[in-house]
Design an enzyme around this catalytic site. Structure first.
Site: not given
Length: 324
Positions: A158-160
């Site tokens: 998720d995300s980074a």
């Protein structure tokens, strides 16, 4: 269609969105991103680590790719696939998060896919830049395939962590390793130069302040391992991508890159889907809530990964038949 819009929000979604916008976004905008400020964020993971433990799984602390990791395996009778694993790479802007903050999503994926999930503690800011984070992720992926006996590995993040998962695809190709069986991204970051884009705004995002990314960006390319390869995932050779599913919150900061990548993958002949949920916050499936969108997003991504795993197994069976 590769882009699926989920416009009907559950009642629980609204207070989460409003609370994030009113309280969390201002806090993140003001948080000091100097070395002491970044270093202190490790306490967030420590707090989550002592919280409620997920049910119906067994957890074990291990070393993976010469880094700490936690492996989560579902309990009870199941049709577990002993040849397949998931490598989960947590988000947190390369500066915060860890096994504790992401134990819930790792456990849910393990139960839904009926495979072990390896959650990696990769190096991050302020001690190490993104090149080092990528190196840790690729090393973990390589060990799962070459030393731990898994024939298929799904990469998720998720995300980074979504950026790291996509860089694993690049790293696997560069090192001659088999491509991941599938890629799962929850609000993935897909462009390391996002903070430099003058056309970007976080005005509609529930809690990500673009100003914070602008402050963090100068630290991304520090060592000790140099960053190599593409900074924008869409610049990769997309024909070599595995089946890909990505989940976003509607109108969040990172959604345009997700839609662009998925549409380009579809044009390149790669099976790819993006699911956009209204009135959700960035990386909402990661949070431990039980509202409908979180459970649905995990179910959708698990079903997609399951299909990709079955197709990979069938391809392996055909290859073995011809080889015999």
């Amino acid at each position: 269609m590769p882009i699926v819009q989920h416009r009907k929000a559950s009642v629980r979604s609204y207070p989460i969105w409003v609370g994030s916008r009113v309280f969390l976004k201002p806090l993140l905008s003001l948080w000091p991103l100097n070395r002491p400020g970044m270093a202190g964020l490790f306490l967030i993971d420590r707090m989550f680590a002592v919280g409620p433990k997920p049910h119906h799984v067994v957890r074990e602390q291990i070393r993976l790719g010469d880094r700490p990791a936690e492996v989560i395996v579902p309990t009870g009778p199941s049709r577990r696939d002993s040849d397949t694993a998931i490598l989960y790479l947590h988000g947190g802007a390369f500066v915060v998060g860890g096994v504790g903050t992401h134990r819930s999503i790792a456990a849910r994926l393990s139960r839904a896919c009926e495979v072990p999930v390896f959650s990696l503690v990769y190096r991050q800011l302020p001690a190490a830049g993104v090149g080092t984070s990528v190196s840790d992720a690729v090393s973990a992926y390589r060990e799962l395939l070459t030393e731990r006996g898994y024939r298929r590995v799904v990469v998720a993040g998720d995300s980074a962590g979504g950026f790291l998962a996509a860089k694993v695809v690049e790293g696997a190709a560069a090192q001659g390793l088999p491509a991941p069986a599938a890629l799962i991204g929850y609000s993935p970051l897909l462009d390391l130069g996002l903070a430099d884009n003058p056309d970007r705004s976080s005005r509609s995002d529930a809690y990500i302040p673009l100003s914070a990314l602008v402050k963090l960006a100068p630290h991304f390319l520090r060592g000790p391992v140099a960053f190599t390869g593409v900074r924008r995932i869409a610049d990769l050779d997309l024909e070599g991508f595995p089946p890909t599913i990505m989940i976003t919150a509607q109108d969040e900061l990172l959604e345009p890159d997700v839609i662009d990548l998925v549409e380009n993958l579809d044009e390149a002949g790669v099976r790819a889907e993006a699911h956009s949920y209204s009135w959700q916050i960035h990386a909402f499936p990661v949070f431990g809530s039980h509202h409908r969108e979180t459970l649905e997003a995990i179910e959708v991504s698990a079903e997609f990964a399951g299909r990709a795993i079955r197709e990979a197994k069938s391809a392996d069976g055909r290859a073995n038949k011809w080889a015999g």
